[in-house]
Design an enzyme around this catalytic site. Structure first.
Site, short mmCIF file in Angstrom:
data_model
loop_
_atom_site.label_atom_id
_atom_site.label_comp_id
_atom_site.label_asym_id
_atom_site.label_seq_id
_atom_site.Cartn_x
_atom_site.Cartn_y
_atom_site.Cartn_z
N TYR A 157 0.84 -1.21 0.00
CA TYR A 157 0.00 0.00 0.00
C TYR A 157 0.87 1.26 0.00
O TYR A 157 0.67 2.18 -0.80
CB TYR A 157 -0.92 -0.03 1.22
N1 LIG Z 1 -8.87 6.56 5.98
C1 LIG Z 1 -7.57 6.65 6.12
O1 LIG Z 1 -7.01 6.46 7.23
C2 LIG Z 1 -6.69 6.98 4.96
C3 LIG Z 1 -5.38 7.41 5.22
C4 LIG Z 1 -4.55 7.74 4.17
C5 LIG Z 1 -5.02 7.65 2.89
N2 LIG Z 1 -6.28 7.21 2.62
C6 LIG Z 1 -6.69 7.14 1.22
O2 LIG Z 1 -7.84 7.93 1.07
C7 LIG Z 1 -8.63 7.44 -0.02
C8 LIG Z 1 -10.05 7.25 0.43
O3 LIG Z 1 -10.04 6.36 1.51
P1 LIG Z 1 -11.24 6.25 2.56
O4 LIG Z 1 -10.64 6.39 3.90
O5 LIG Z 1 -12.37 7.09 2.17
O6 LIG Z 1 -11.56 4.70 2.38
P2 LIG Z 1 -12.93 3.93 2.05
O7 LIG Z 1 -13.99 4.41 2.96
O8 LIG Z 1 -12.52 2.50 2.05
O9 LIG Z 1 -13.29 4.40 0.58
C9 LIG Z 1 -12.52 4.02 -0.52
C10 LIG Z 1 -13.20 4.57 -1.74
O10 LIG Z 1 -12.44 4.18 -2.89
C11 LIG Z 1 -13.33 3.53 -3.77
N3 LIG Z 1 -12.68 2.56 -4.64
C12 LIG Z 1 -11.87 1.53 -4.30
N4 LIG Z 1 -11.50 0.86 -5.40
C13 LIG Z 1 -12.10 1.46 -6.44
C14 LIG Z 1 -12.13 1.24 -7.84
N5 LIG Z 1 -11.45 0.22 -8.39
N6 LIG Z 1 -12.84 2.08 -8.62
C15 LIG Z 1 -13.51 3.11 -8.07
N7 LIG Z 1 -13.57 3.36 -6.77
C16 LIG Z 1 -12.86 2.55 -5.96
C17 LIG Z 1 -14.34 2.85 -2.87
O11 LIG Z 1 -15.47 2.43 -3.60
P3 LIG Z 1 -16.45 1.28 -2.99
O12 LIG Z 1 -17.34 1.99 -2.02
O13 LIG Z 1 -17.17 0.76 -4.19
O14 LIG Z 1 -15.58 0.26 -2.34
C18 LIG Z 1 -14.60 4.00 -1.91
O15 LIG Z 1 -15.43 4.96 -2.50
C19 LIG Z 1 -7.94 6.16 -0.49
O16 LIG Z 1 -7.13 6.45 -1.62
C20 LIG Z 1 -7.06 5.78 0.69
O17 LIG Z 1 -5.95 5.06 0.30
C21 LIG Z 1 -7.13 6.88 3.63
#
Ligand SMILES: NC(=O)c1ccc[n+]([C@@H]2O[C@H](COP(=O)([O-])OP(=O)(O)OC[C@H]3O[C@@H](n4cnc5c(N)ncnc54)[C@H](OP(=O)(O)O)[C@@H]3O)[C@@H](O)[C@H]2O)c1
Length: 252
Positions: A157
């Site tokens: 990741y």
């Molecule tokens: N939360 C944290 O602690 C954190 C920290 C650092 C970075 N991030 C980054 O922030 C971003 C958003 O994360 P989040 O916390 O909101 O996580 P999340 O709640 O798991 O949401 C992930 C989002 O990405 C979408 N997604 C995943 N694979 C996809 C694909 N192939 N095509 C289109 N959409 C896709 C998911 O769609 P579905 O609903 O269909 O699964 C969901 O809308 C990510 O890039 C993650 O790596 C998160």
């Protein structure tokens, strides 16, 4: 016809994508909310934008399906036309996946899913959509604080997001002459569904993370959304090729 600024946020059916969409809408930006199948979640985001007097539309997009990007670009063009324009201003590459586990547990499929989504999908989506970006437009790629500090069991990741940061800097150099800026936002641990919702629901993990964070807690999704919308704003127009960490000072 003059229209407001328009943003496209990938994975805006929940989590940080929804927060970014709402924060942008609060600042008068119209939003294209994309989802990979959760139409109900995307509709909720659209309704929340509309409830605050904003404008949004939902489109389906699986960023791991690079072969669909040409038809998605046409669909986006049609949506922009409905809004009286042919260009948009802000591409937020938020959609992403994480697979976490120590070296020996990561499968080839895990590796390909993470790289295929976070790196390949992000890169080729930018390639597909840059022709629709307006002069003075911008790309914001969502990375992670894990590219700065090392935590066991996050290697693939973290590497995928490090690649996203590297391509952001290079594309900033490439697209700068066209007036397009490219930056990455690197959230720290934030309370969403991510990683099985652990940063939101696992009290023990939240306590450990809080103890490793200067501001003493885990981040809330709205704090990342606000940072994305601020980076997208006019006041940040001279900022490009930067990685901006939004982590409350995680693991300093
Ligand atoms: N939360 C944290 O602690 C954190 C920290 C650092 C970075 N991030 C980054 O922030 C971003 C958003 O994360 P989040 O916390 O909101 O996580 P999340 O709640 O798991 O949401 C992930 C989002 O990405 C979408 N997604 C995943 N694979 C996809 C694909 N192939 N095509 C289109 N959409 C896709 C998911 O769609 P579905 O609903 O269909 O699964 C969901 O809308 C990510 O890039 C993650 O790596 C998160």
């Amino acid at each position: 016809m003059t229209v407001d600024k328009i943003a496209l946020v990938t994975g805006a059916n929940r989590g940080l994508g929804r927060s970014a969409a709402l924060a942008l809408a609060t600042r008068g930006v119209r939003v294209v909310v994309t989802h990979r199948g959760d139409a109900a979640g995307a509709d909720t985001t659209v309704e929340q934008v509309q409830a605050m007097g904003g404008t949004a539309a939902a489109l389906r997009l699986d960023i791991s399906d690079v072969s669909s990007f040409a038809s998605f670009t046409s669909e986006l063009g049609a949506q922009l036309e409905r809004w009286g324009t042919s260009r948009f201003d802000i591409l937020v590459n938020n959609a992403g996946v994480g697979v976490f586990g120590p070296l020996e547990t990561v499968t080839i499929d895990d590796f390909d899913t993470v790289m295929g989504t976070n790196v390949r999908g992000t890169f080729f989506l930018i390639q597909s959509l840059v022709p629709l970006l307006a002069q003075g437009g911008q790309v914001i790629n969502v990375s992670t604080s894990l590219t700065r500090h090392a935590s066991p069991a996050t290697s693939v990741y973290s590497a995928s997001k490090a690649a996203v940061e590297a391509l952001s800097r290079t594309l900033a150099a490439e697209l700068g002459p066209r007036g397009i800026r490219v930056n990455s936002i690197a959230p720290g641990p934030t309370a969403t569904d991510f990683n099985g919702g652990a940063m939101r629901d696992d009290a023990g993990m939240r306590q450990v993370l809080a103890g490793q964070t200067a501001l003493g807690r885990v981040g809330e999704p709205e704090e990342i959304g606000d940072a994305i919308a601020t980076l997208a704003s006019e006041g940040m127009r001279w900022v490009t090729a930067q990685r901006i960490e939004v982590s409350g000072g995680a693991l300093l």
